[in-house]
Design an enzyme around this catalytic site. Sequence first.
Site, PDB file in Angstrom:
ATOM      1  N   THR A 102      54.350 -10.275  14.577  1.00 19.22           N
ATOM      2  CA  THR A 102      54.049  -8.978  13.996  1.00 19.22           C
ATOM      3  C   THR A 102      52.598  -8.886  13.541  1.00 19.22           C
ATOM      4  O   THR A 102      52.201  -7.889  12.960  1.00 19.22           O
ATOM      5  CB  THR A 102      54.973  -8.684  12.801  1.00 19.22           C
ATOM      6  OG1 THR A 102      55.054  -9.847  11.989  1.00 19.22           O
ATOM      7  CG2 THR A 102      56.352  -8.307  13.278  1.00 19.22           C
ATOM      8  N   GLY A 103      51.833  -9.942  13.780  1.00 22.39           N
ATOM      9  CA  GLY A 103      50.400  -9.845  13.499  1.00 22.39           C
ATOM     10  C   GLY A 103      49.955 -10.422  12.171  1.00 22.39           C
ATOM     11  O   GLY A 103      48.934 -10.021  11.638  1.00 22.39           O
ATOM     12  N   LYS A 104      50.695 -11.375  11.644  1.00 22.38           N
ATOM     13  CA  LYS A 104      50.316 -11.969  10.361  1.00 22.38           C
ATOM     14  C   LYS A 104      49.012 -12.752  10.480  1.00 22.38           C
ATOM     15  O   LYS A 104      48.105 -12.610   9.655  1.00 22.38           O
ATOM     16  CB  LYS A 104      51.446 -12.876   9.853  1.00 22.38           C
ATOM     17  CG  LYS A 104      52.731 -12.091   9.583  1.00 22.38           C
ATOM     18  CD  LYS A 104      53.831 -12.970   9.045  1.00 22.38           C
ATOM     19  CE  LYS A 104      54.405 -13.900  10.087  1.00 22.38           C
ATOM     20  NZ  LYS A 104      55.083 -13.199  11.198  1.00 22.38           N
TER      21      LYS A 104
ATOM     22  N   HIS B 111      80.903  -3.054  35.384  1.00 23.61           N
ATOM     23  CA  HIS B 111      80.675  -3.543  34.028  1.00 23.61           C
ATOM     24  C   HIS B 111      79.587  -2.708  33.342  1.00 23.61           C
ATOM     25  O   HIS B 111      79.804  -2.148  32.264  1.00 23.61           O
ATOM     26  CB  HIS B 111      80.265  -5.032  34.078  1.00 23.61           C
ATOM     27  CG  HIS B 111      79.969  -5.623  32.750  1.00 23.61           C
ATOM     28  ND1 HIS B 111      80.833  -6.473  32.105  1.00 23.61           N
ATOM     29  CD2 HIS B 111      78.901  -5.493  31.925  1.00 23.61           C
ATOM     30  CE1 HIS B 111      80.309  -6.840  30.952  1.00 23.61           C
ATOM     31  NE2 HIS B 111      79.136  -6.261  30.820  1.00 23.61           N
ATOM     32  N   GLU B 112      78.434  -2.601  33.984  1.00 26.37           N
ATOM     33  CA  GLU B 112      77.334  -1.826  33.382  1.00 26.37           C
ATOM     34  C   GLU B 112      77.724  -0.353  33.299  1.00 26.37           C
ATOM     35  O   GLU B 112      77.417   0.315  32.310  1.00 26.37           O
ATOM     36  CB  GLU B 112      76.042  -1.998  34.176  1.00 26.37           C
ATOM     37  CG  GLU B 112      75.478  -3.424  34.164  1.00 26.37           C
ATOM     38  CD  GLU B 112      75.310  -3.991  32.773  1.00 26.37           C
ATOM     39  OE1 GLU B 112      75.053  -3.213  31.824  1.00 26.37           O
ATOM     40  OE2 GLU B 112      75.459  -5.218  32.618  1.00 26.37           O
TER      41      GLU B 112
ATOM     42  N   HIS C 139      79.739   0.160  30.195  1.00 25.34           N
ATOM     43  CA  HIS C 139      78.911   0.286  28.985  1.00 25.34           C
ATOM     44  C   HIS C 139      78.332   1.694  28.891  1.00 25.34           C
ATOM     45  O   HIS C 139      78.439   2.353  27.861  1.00 25.34           O
ATOM     46  CB  HIS C 139      77.718  -0.680  29.052  1.00 25.34           C
ATOM     47  CG  HIS C 139      78.045  -2.111  28.769  1.00 25.34           C
ATOM     48  ND1 HIS C 139      78.742  -2.510  27.665  1.00 25.34           N
ATOM     49  CD2 HIS C 139      77.725  -3.247  29.442  1.00 25.34           C
ATOM     50  CE1 HIS C 139      78.845  -3.830  27.672  1.00 25.34           C
ATOM     51  NE2 HIS C 139      78.241  -4.312  28.752  1.00 25.34           N
TER      52      HIS C 139
ATOM     53  N   ASP D 177      78.681  -9.662  25.266  1.00 21.97           N
ATOM     54  CA  ASP D 177      79.116  -8.404  24.645  1.00 21.97           C
ATOM     55  C   ASP D 177      80.139  -8.673  23.548  1.00 21.97           C
ATOM     56  O   ASP D 177      80.100  -8.084  22.468  1.00 21.97           O
ATOM     57  CB  ASP D 177      79.780  -7.494  25.695  1.00 21.97           C
ATOM     58  CG  ASP D 177      78.830  -7.163  26.830  1.00 21.97           C
ATOM     59  OD1 ASP D 177      77.621  -7.143  26.590  1.00 21.97           O
ATOM     60  OD2 ASP D 177      79.320  -6.932  27.958  1.00 21.97           O
TER      61      ASP D 177
HETATM   62  N1  LIG Z   1      49.730  -4.926  14.477  1.00 19.23           N
HETATM   63  C1  LIG Z   1      49.142  -5.424  15.582  1.00 19.23           C
HETATM   64  N2  LIG Z   1      48.105  -4.771  16.143  1.00 19.23           N
HETATM   65  C2  LIG Z   1      47.522  -5.259  17.244  1.00 19.23           C
HETATM   66  N3  LIG Z   1      47.885  -6.387  17.864  1.00 19.23           N
HETATM   67  C3  LIG Z   1      48.910  -7.076  17.361  1.00 19.23           C
HETATM   68  C4  LIG Z   1      49.589  -6.635  16.191  1.00 19.23           C
HETATM   69  N4  LIG Z   1      50.563  -7.502  15.923  1.00 19.23           N
HETATM   70  C5  LIG Z   1      50.499  -8.466  16.850  1.00 19.23           C
HETATM   71  N5  LIG Z   1      49.517  -8.220  17.735  1.00 19.23           N
HETATM   72  C6  LIG Z   1      49.176  -9.028  18.901  1.00 19.23           C
HETATM   73  O1  LIG Z   1      50.063 -10.123  18.963  1.00 19.23           O
HETATM   74  C7  LIG Z   1      49.367 -11.348  18.877  1.00 19.23           C
HETATM   75  C8  LIG Z   1      50.161 -12.354  18.067  1.00 19.23           C
HETATM   76  O2  LIG Z   1      50.189 -11.950  16.729  1.00 19.23           O
HETATM   77  P1  LIG Z   1      50.111 -12.990  15.544  1.00 19.23           P
HETATM   78  O3  LIG Z   1      49.892 -14.351  16.058  1.00 19.23           O
HETATM   79  O4  LIG Z   1      49.157 -12.480  14.554  1.00 19.23           O
HETATM   80  O5  LIG Z   1      51.579 -12.866  14.999  1.00 19.23           O
HETATM   81  P2  LIG Z   1      52.220 -13.662  13.801  1.00 19.23           P
HETATM   82  O6  LIG Z   1      52.936 -12.654  12.978  1.00 19.23           O
HETATM   83  O7  LIG Z   1      51.217 -14.485  13.149  1.00 19.23           O
HETATM   84  O8  LIG Z   1      53.283 -14.499  14.581  1.00 19.23           O
HETATM   85  P3  LIG Z   1      53.890 -15.913  14.174  1.00 19.23           P
HETATM   86  O9  LIG Z   1      54.786 -15.656  13.023  1.00 19.23           O
HETATM   87  O10 LIG Z   1      54.604 -16.269  15.436  1.00 19.23           O
HETATM   88  O11 LIG Z   1      52.719 -16.784  13.871  1.00 19.23           O
HETATM   89  C9  LIG Z   1      48.028 -10.997  18.274  1.00 19.23           C
HETATM   90  O12 LIG Z   1      47.038 -11.867  18.681  1.00 19.23           O
HETATM   91  C10 LIG Z   1      47.791  -9.599  18.783  1.00 19.23           C
HETATM   92  O13 LIG Z   1      47.240  -9.638  20.073  1.00 19.23           O
HETATM   93 ZN   LIG Z   2      77.862  -6.280  29.249  1.00 20.28          ZN
END
Ligand SMILES: Nc1ncnc2c1ncn2[C@@H]1O[C@H](COP(=O)(O)OP(=O)(O)OP(=O)(O)O)[C@@H](O)[C@H]1O
Ligand SMILES: [Zn+2]
Length: 651
Positions: free
Chosen positions: A211-213, A429-430, A433, A505
């Site tokens: 998520t980009g931490k 099957h699909e 669903h 499923d």
């Molecule tokens: N909010 C965002 N905006 C733009 N790019 C993003 C964003 N979130 C993730 N990315 C892209 O995804 C890549 C991986 O994100 P990142 O390593 O920061 O995640 P993380 O949360 O640190 O993951 P982990 O928990 O696996 O370490 C980044 O280098 C970037 O390219």
């Molecule tokens: Zn199925």
Amino acid sequence: MNAKKIFNSWIVWVLLGAAVLLIFLPTLLGGNNGRIDTSVGMQLLKDDKVSEAKIFDGEQRVDLTLKEPLNVAGVDKGKNVSFYYSFPRGTQVVDAVDNANLTGYTDQPVQNNWFLSMLGVLIPFILIAGLFWFILARSQGGGSKVMQFGKSRAKLITKDMPQVTFVDVAGADEAVEELHEIKEFLREPGKFQAVGAKIPKGVLLYGPPGTGKTLLAKAVAGEAGVPFYSISGSDFVEMFVGVGASRVRDLFEQAKTNSPAIIFVDEIDAVGRHRGAGIGGGNDEREQTLNQLLVEMDGFDATTNVILIAATNRPDVLDPALLRPGRFDRQIPVEAPDMIGREQILKVHAQGKPMATNVDLKAVAKKTPGYTGADLANVLNEAALLTARSNAQLIDDRALDEAIDRVMAGPQKRSRLMKEHERKITAYHEGGHALVAAAMRQTAPVTKVTILPRGRALGYTMVVPDDDKYSVTRNELLDQMAYAMGGRVAEEIVFHDPSTGASNDIEKATATARKMVTDYGMSERVGAVKLGSSSGDAMYGQAASRDYSDAMANVVDEEVRSLIDTAHDEAYAALTENRHVLDRLALALLEHETLNQKEIEEIFHDLVKRPEREVWLSKDTRPVHSEGPVLSPKEIAGQQQDAVVIEKAGE
Ligand SMILES: Nc1ncnc2c1ncn2[C@@H]1O[C@H](COP(=O)(O)OP(=O)(O)OP(=O)(O)O)[C@@H](O)[C@H]1O
Ligand SMILES: [Zn+2]
């Protein structure tokens, strides 16, 4: 395995040395044990200096115990009275012993304790073998910590001057806002110190992977123009006690001498786990590392100008000591982005990638609920790769669609030839669903059905809501369970012989049902009670703990079963009522393999929907209250406008 690395490690050398020493030990010790010349031995016997003699026939050796200590030439044994000498074959020695005036005499025939001497030879080899086994096991376990041991620490701690800024982080506005202050502080600490403001020492970013931490932490450093020291929590967890702690010390020292700076610790849960938790109780090394981290944080003062940013996906397992005021007292959630966030992230990563003019990133964002920033970056990269591979210049919708599926479920398996009968089963099957989903009242439209195998799935059905959803109602959950069962039920109805394809499923439906009973309070018999704790440390193999009786466990099982059964019935009803539609859909799937939302809607034009479910009562004594919710101001405004329109129409 990299042999060079192994031999770089001092511990390996120490152990090897010990083994070699052990091999030669018997020889070395033997020399000290008082070996004397044969003639000297015979003389001692003759001179009546011996009190006891032991003959080892097999080894051709005589052990002598003297009456009083003696310094025999060449063997300085001080007060020792034990000596031995070797003798040539023959009766000579036996005679000499016989003639001597001894208090004790043993003749040990060939027995010669071979077992013990073998052991003496074997132990070193066992040690060496053990050592190599240990190294192998380590390196395969992914840790290969032994090998890293001798390496320079500087390689684990990386220093960086990131160029990324907050502009590069999209769809995480709340987190960025919180981090603005940190950036300001690093840039102009004096401004904050002057008014006596206390700046947090540590910031914890938590949220799902990708998520980009890391990106956020880097952006803070990039914005403030300060060095970025990073290390991963799992790097700290060394096998040798004290290494982690000294590494923490190193890290902080480096950062402090280069302050203002940011220290980033990824996966802090690897060191920061609740002390005494996990398998086999505490882990000394981890605790020492954690303690050192706490000590360093406490050592920060107003003039340190170093800020620690940590990231984790598991804030729930962190030691409470880390979260106390003065430590990671600022905690910032970093969630998977919403639809607008996804569009922004796509825009960021679309830079430098030529797109066809009709590509709508908003539509891509809509098709990718639950995707993280990393997933989306991946989607655009895959699309670019696919485009390049097909020698096209512009990334188009087709490439993007394929990329979305790829990131979700892996590449298509075109090469996998399915037998016609298996394809038919998959189509039904699909189709099952999709049809049940469309027959339900609270379910979003079916946007895609395919029987192209991909990853481990034989096919899949996509149901995507128009908007992001943050909570789900009871009826929506029941719908989900019904269409999860739809695939299996279609197989049952059509072939009377269900396949294994439905296991996933069934697993999903069961998990939903269990949550409805134990977490969401949606079962009449159990009531709105939370059963079990969800903070079970699944990563460490601990199941969520059960804090209710066996009797209650029985009730839960019955309720879960009954929910699944109801879902099964609902799917059955929907499919039997619409059997002709199901056949039509299966045929279309067999022909086209993939159907989009429009094509699906066409096939479903005469679909009979399921009736609304009866109103749910949590208890008989709590009857239906007939009054509904009030109208929101927006709705009232809308009604008045409608009225105006009607009036106009009536004129
Ligand atoms: N909010 C965002 N905006 C733009 N790019 C993003 C964003 N979130 C993730 N990315 C892209 O995804 C890549 C991986 O994100 P990142 O390593 O920061 O995640 P993380 O949360 O640190 O993951 P982990 O928990 O696996 O370490 C980044 O280098 C970037 O390219
Ligand atoms: Zn199925």
